[in-house]
Enzyme design. Structure first.
Site, PDB file in Angstrom:
ATOM      1  N   SER A   1     103.945 -12.899  44.023  1.00  0.00           N
ATOM      2  CA  SER A   1     101.853 -12.749  43.417  1.00  0.00           C
ATOM      3  C   SER A   1     101.962 -11.383  42.841  1.00  0.00           C
ATOM      4  O   SER A   1     101.710 -11.213  41.829  1.00  0.00           O
ATOM      5  CB  SER A   1     101.490 -11.816  44.869  1.00  0.00           C
ATOM      6  OG  SER A   1     102.423 -11.723  45.848  1.00  0.00           O
TER       7      SER A   1
ATOM      8  N   HIS B   1     104.921 -18.677  49.610  1.00  0.00           N
ATOM      9  CA  HIS B   1     104.257 -18.020  49.407  1.00  0.00           C
ATOM     10  C   HIS B   1     104.133 -17.807  49.822  1.00  0.00           C
ATOM     11  O   HIS B   1     103.804 -18.363  51.873  1.00  0.00           O
ATOM     12  CB  HIS B   1     104.213 -17.185  47.703  1.00  0.00           C
ATOM     13  CG  HIS B   1     104.041 -16.024  47.636  1.00  0.00           C
ATOM     14  ND1 HIS B   1     105.170 -14.960  48.622  1.00  0.00           N
ATOM     15  CD2 HIS B   1     103.966 -14.824  46.628  1.00  0.00           C
ATOM     16  CE1 HIS B   1     104.278 -13.538  47.854  1.00  0.00           C
ATOM     17  NE2 HIS B   1     104.022 -13.949  46.952  1.00  0.00           N
TER      18      HIS B   1
ATOM     19  N   HIS C   1     114.130 -16.558  53.193  1.00  0.00           N
ATOM     20  CA  HIS C   1     113.089 -15.824  52.331  1.00  0.00           C
ATOM     21  C   HIS C   1     114.646 -15.390  50.950  1.00  0.00           C
ATOM     22  O   HIS C   1     115.529 -16.082  51.817  1.00  0.00           O
ATOM     23  CB  HIS C   1     113.409 -13.958  52.832  1.00  0.00           C
ATOM     24  CG  HIS C   1     112.483 -13.467  51.774  1.00  0.00           C
ATOM     25  ND1 HIS C   1     112.355 -12.755  51.251  1.00  0.00           N
ATOM     26  CD2 HIS C   1     111.144 -13.543  52.021  1.00  0.00           C
ATOM     27  CE1 HIS C   1     111.687 -12.109  50.965  1.00  0.00           C
ATOM     28  NE2 HIS C   1     110.728 -12.356  51.037  1.00  0.00           N
TER      29      HIS C   1
ATOM     30  N   ARG D   1     108.274  -6.726  58.600  1.00  0.00           N
ATOM     31  CA  ARG D   1     107.682  -6.852  58.940  1.00  0.00           C
ATOM     32  C   ARG D   1     106.997  -8.021  60.325  1.00  0.00           C
ATOM     33  O   ARG D   1     105.629  -8.033  60.681  1.00  0.00           O
ATOM     34  CB  ARG D   1     107.033  -7.726  57.699  1.00  0.00           C
ATOM     35  CG  ARG D   1     107.008  -6.931  55.865  1.00  0.00           C
ATOM     36  CD  ARG D   1     106.618  -7.551  54.544  1.00  0.00           C
ATOM     37  NE  ARG D   1     107.579  -8.411  54.857  1.00  0.00           N
ATOM     38  CZ  ARG D   1     107.359  -9.475  53.702  1.00  0.00           C
ATOM     39  NH1 ARG D   1     106.506  -8.877  52.872  1.00  0.00           N
ATOM     40  NH2 ARG D   1     107.615 -10.700  53.944  1.00  0.00           N
TER      41      ARG D   1
ATOM     42  N   ASP E   1     105.263 -14.801  57.132  1.00  0.00           N
ATOM     43  CA  ASP E   1     104.505 -15.598  57.276  1.00  0.00           C
ATOM     44  C   ASP E   1     104.365 -16.217  59.029  1.00  0.00           C
ATOM     45  O   ASP E   1     103.994 -16.952  59.585  1.00  0.00           O
ATOM     46  CB  ASP E   1     104.203 -16.240  56.809  1.00  0.00           C
ATOM     47  CG  ASP E   1     103.962 -15.383  55.657  1.00  0.00           C
ATOM     48  OD1 ASP E   1     103.354 -15.377  55.037  1.00  0.00           O
ATOM     49  OD2 ASP E   1     104.436 -16.339  54.615  1.00  0.00           O
TER      50      ASP E   1
HETATM   51  N1  CMX Z   1     112.642 -24.589  56.056  1.00  0.00           N
HETATM   52  C1  CMX Z   1     114.312 -25.474  55.185  1.00  0.00           C
HETATM   53  N2  CMX Z   1     114.341 -25.325  54.284  1.00  0.00           N
HETATM   54  C2  CMX Z   1     114.648 -24.597  53.485  1.00  0.00           C
HETATM   55  C3  CMX Z   1     113.971 -23.282  54.402  1.00  0.00           C
HETATM   56  C4  CMX Z   1     112.997 -23.292  55.925  1.00  0.00           C
HETATM   57  N3  CMX Z   1     112.665 -22.362  56.043  1.00  0.00           N
HETATM   58  N4  CMX Z   1     114.243 -22.198  53.709  1.00  0.00           N
HETATM   59  C5  CMX Z   1     115.501 -22.504  52.480  1.00  0.00           C
HETATM   60  N5  CMX Z   1     115.352 -23.624  52.703  1.00  0.00           N
HETATM   61  C6  CMX Z   1     116.427 -24.703  51.989  1.00  0.00           C
HETATM   62  C7  CMX Z   1     115.261 -24.392  50.505  1.00  0.00           C
HETATM   63  O1  CMX Z   1     114.166 -25.739  50.397  1.00  0.00           O
HETATM   64  C8  CMX Z   1     116.567 -24.754  49.644  1.00  0.00           C
HETATM   65  O2  CMX Z   1     116.701 -26.440  49.838  1.00  0.00           O
HETATM   66  P1  CMX Z   1     117.036 -26.672  48.753  1.00  0.00           P
HETATM   67  O3  CMX Z   1     118.886 -26.491  48.426  1.00  0.00           O
HETATM   68  O4  CMX Z   1     116.672 -29.041  48.796  1.00  0.00           O
HETATM   69  O5  CMX Z   1     116.032 -27.259  46.746  1.00  0.00           O
HETATM   70  C9  CMX Z   1     117.953 -24.213  50.254  1.00  0.00           C
HETATM   71  O6  CMX Z   1     116.924 -24.429  51.657  1.00  0.00           O
HETATM   72  C10 CMX Z   1     118.505 -23.048  49.663  1.00  0.00           C
HETATM   73  O7  CMX Z   1     117.098 -21.725  49.266  1.00  0.00           O
HETATM   74  P2  CMX Z   1     116.781 -20.252  49.621  1.00  0.00           P
HETATM   75  O8  CMX Z   1     118.267 -20.549  48.601  1.00  0.00           O
HETATM   76  O9  CMX Z   1     117.813 -19.909  50.696  1.00  0.00           O
HETATM   77  O10 CMX Z   1     115.805 -20.038  50.025  1.00  0.00           O
HETATM   78  P3  CMX Z   1     114.728 -20.155  47.764  1.00  0.00           P
HETATM   79  O11 CMX Z   1     115.109 -18.451  47.875  1.00  0.00           O
HETATM   80  O12 CMX Z   1     114.851 -21.137  47.192  1.00  0.00           O
HETATM   81  O13 CMX Z   1     113.067 -20.087  48.966  1.00  0.00           O
HETATM   82  C11 CMX Z   1     111.525 -19.865  50.081  1.00  0.00           C
HETATM   83  C12 CMX Z   1     113.223 -19.381  49.648  1.00  0.00           C
HETATM   84  C13 CMX Z   1     111.078 -18.020  51.551  1.00  0.00           C
HETATM   85  C14 CMX Z   1     111.080 -20.394  49.202  1.00  0.00           C
HETATM   86  C15 CMX Z   1     112.368 -20.649  51.378  1.00  0.00           C
HETATM   87  O14 CMX Z   1     113.184 -20.045  51.841  1.00  0.00           O
HETATM   88  C16 CMX Z   1     111.040 -21.609  51.971  1.00  0.00           C
HETATM   89  O15 CMX Z   1     110.852 -22.576  51.261  1.00  0.00           O
HETATM   90  N6  CMX Z   1     110.399 -20.573  52.744  1.00  0.00           N
HETATM   91  C17 CMX Z   1     109.208 -21.801  53.616  1.00  0.00           C
HETATM   92  C18 CMX Z   1     107.978 -21.267  53.440  1.00  0.00           C
HETATM   93  C19 CMX Z   1     108.208 -19.627  53.557  1.00  0.00           C
HETATM   94  O16 CMX Z   1     107.825 -19.099  54.625  1.00  0.00           O
HETATM   95  N7  CMX Z   1     107.474 -18.735  52.495  1.00  0.00           N
HETATM   96  C20 CMX Z   1     106.890 -17.363  52.850  1.00  0.00           C
HETATM   97  C21 CMX Z   1     107.955 -16.291  52.639  1.00  0.00           C
HETATM   98  C22 CMX Z   1     107.518 -15.273  52.861  1.00  0.00           C
HETATM   99  C23 CMX Z   1     106.237 -15.360  51.924  1.00  0.00           C
HETATM  100  O17 CMX Z   1     106.107 -14.858  50.294  1.00  0.00           O
HETATM  101  O18 CMX Z   1     104.931 -15.005  51.950  1.00  0.00           O
END
Ligand code: CMX
Length: 433
Positions: free
Chosen positions: A239, A269, A316, A325, A371
């Site tokens: 964002s 996000h 994250h 937070r 979140d």
């Molecule tokens: N549950 C399951 N798998 C997860 C995970 C979770 N909460 N968080 C990361 N992973 C997985 C990723 O999907 C990725 O899988 P692949 O290798 O199969 O693609 C792997 O772990 C590596 O990811 P990462 O490097 O740890 O995380 P990213 O930087 O790529 O992504 C985020 C970060 C937040 C998108 C991810 O942790 C996620 O999808 N979390 C759940 C959604 C969420 O809570 N989002 C809100 C974040 C805060 C905000 O911006 O509001």
């Protein structure tokens, strides 16, 4: 000129020589390198943005203008009779880097108050949308519908000096921010309650928002805390980065904030806060309302992971520990709603999920983010329509993104335009390395 604007101008004048010096005298100094993994992997960790509004340390979490969340909450002047500070005073801090006095926070409140009449066509736009439109689509449409109000566009068309860009950007920011709570509350009341509550000009931003939502105390403090916590998380998140990118084309505040809201509406996000509650409701249904044991919760978590989905509210891109937070909201829950059943669900989830994510070995950060906790508080105070939650995030995030855009213009940051390569070029680089 208002006190805030005067102070901001003084800060801008003091800051400009620092940026100019860095650029003119040290422009060639390297700050990092880029690997193929970073290039293909969503630019993680590439140091390529500048902001002074906030900084995110992977272990410590966010600092707003150098203040941690507990320090920010302690230092800012509080709304009389409340635990939480004025959001308006917090905006003073984001813009100037200084903690305002009670009087300065009140001044910003008065400044917001003068500007907050929402043009009636905004409500017509919202009413013309399908009632089942997502509230984030409604918020984004409402914001962009006001584009014709932009002071920046008017001044730009009159032929403005580049050094003055920040001034009408500030005007647009304050006009938009002061109207957002009423627009957001209207979306809620119109969509889910079928009756609208008029604003109360005497109340501060958080208090007025709670009033227009029709939710009693301490929801005013929840609103203040929520807007503050969600405001800024340095510049690389979707964002904030979207707002900055769109604004770098000199698109005005309304285009930029509408765009940033569209990015926030993604489930990876800001929409994750709605996803957490949706996921939790699924667990509750299967448990018949009973609080799951740790073993039962583990099964739900594994089932979700094994079906190829993420656990919303965990992980994250930058943080490598529990999000402060999350912690701030957890502290609020422990004080105000320790017996809430959904809080208990979240608590069990907090205990079992990090070890499971570690065992699965994929997520780089197994800890909860902002979140994971935020929906619980909203639900507790009667806001059970969870597809609305990201709107609250959006109002908060607008504080940070507008502050950044004002400073982007003040420091003359140019159009953003990184370079892309083809896959064949990457293969060529690899073959020569
Ligand atoms: N549950 C399951 N798998 C997860 C995970 C979770 N909460 N968080 C990361 N992973 C997985 C990723 O999907 C990725 O899988 P692949 O290798 O199969 O693609 C792997 O772990 C590596 O990811 P990462 O490097 O740890 O995380 P990213 O930087 O790529 O992504 C985020 C970060 C937040 C998108 C991810 O942790 C996620 O999808 N979390 C759940 C959604 C969420 O809570 N989002 C809100 C974040 C805060 C905000 O911006 O509001």
């Amino acid at each position: 000129m208002s006190g805030l604007k005067e102070k901001l101008y003084e800060k801008i004048e003091g800051w400009r020589p620092r940026t100019t010096k860095l650029l003119k005298e040290h422009g060639n100094v390297k700050v990092g390198e880029v690997t193929i993994e970073q290039l293909i992997g969503g630019m993680r960790g590439i140091k390529c943005l500048t902001t002074d509004i906030s900084y995110l340390d992977p272990m410590e979490g966010i600092r707003f203008r150098g203040f941690t969340i507990p320090e920010t909450l302690a230092a800012l002047p509080k709304v009389p009779g409340s635990e939480m500070p004025y959001v308006e005073g917090f905006y003073y801090l984001l813009l100037t880097g200084d903690i305002p006095t009670e009087e300065q926070a009140q001044d910003v409140h008065d400044e917001f108050n003068k500007r907050k009449t929402v043009p009636s066509y905004v409500f017509d736009v919202l009413k013309a949308m399908p009632k089942d439109a997502h509230p984030m689509a409604m918020l984004s449409a409402a914001v962009v519908s006001m584009q014709g109000e932009s002071v920046f566009v008017k001044k730009y068309n009159e032929g403005m000096n580049k050094m003055d860009y920040w001034d009408p950007t500030y005007e647009d920011a304050l006009n938009l921010l002061s109207r957002l709570p009423e627009i957001a509350a209207f979306i809620y009341r119109y969509k889910y309650k079928d009756s609208i509550i008029a604003p109360d000009p005497h109340l501060d931003m958080g208090g007025n928002f709670a009033h227009m939502m029709g939710i009693d105390k301490p929801y005013d403090d929840v609103a203040r805390m929520y807007f503050l916590l969600h405001s800024d998380h340095e510049s690389g998140n979707v964002s904030a980065h979207t707002g900055h990118l769109v604004g770098s084309a000199l698109s005005d505040m309304y285009y930029s904030i509408s765009a940033m809201l569209n990015g926030l509406a993604g489930p990876l996000h800001g929409l994750a806060n709605q996803e957490v509650l949706r996921w939790m409701q699924g667990v509750m249904e299967q448990m018949g309302g009973k609080i799951p044991t740790e073993d039962e919760m583990k099964k739900f978590v594994w089932d979700t992971l094994n079906s190829g989905q993420v656990i919303p509210g965990f992980g994250h891109a930058v943080l490598r520990k529990t999000d402060p937070r999350y912690q701030a909201q957890r502290d609020f829950c422990l004080k105000h709603l320790p017996e809430d059943p959904i809080f208990k669900y979240v608590d069990v989830l907090y205990k079992v999920t990090p070890p499971i994510l570690e065992e699965q070995g994929k997520a780089k950060n197994p800890w909860p983010n902002v979140d994971a906790q935020s929906g619980v508080i909203q639900w507790h105070y009667g806001l059970t329509e969870y597809d609305y939650y990201t709107v609250l995030f959006g109002v908060g995030r607008a504080l940070g993104v507008t502050a950044n855009l004002i400073w982007d213009r003040a420091l003359g940051y140019p159009l953003e335009r990184p370079k892309s390569l083809t896959t064949a070029m990457l293969e060529d680089i690899v073959s020569k390395s």
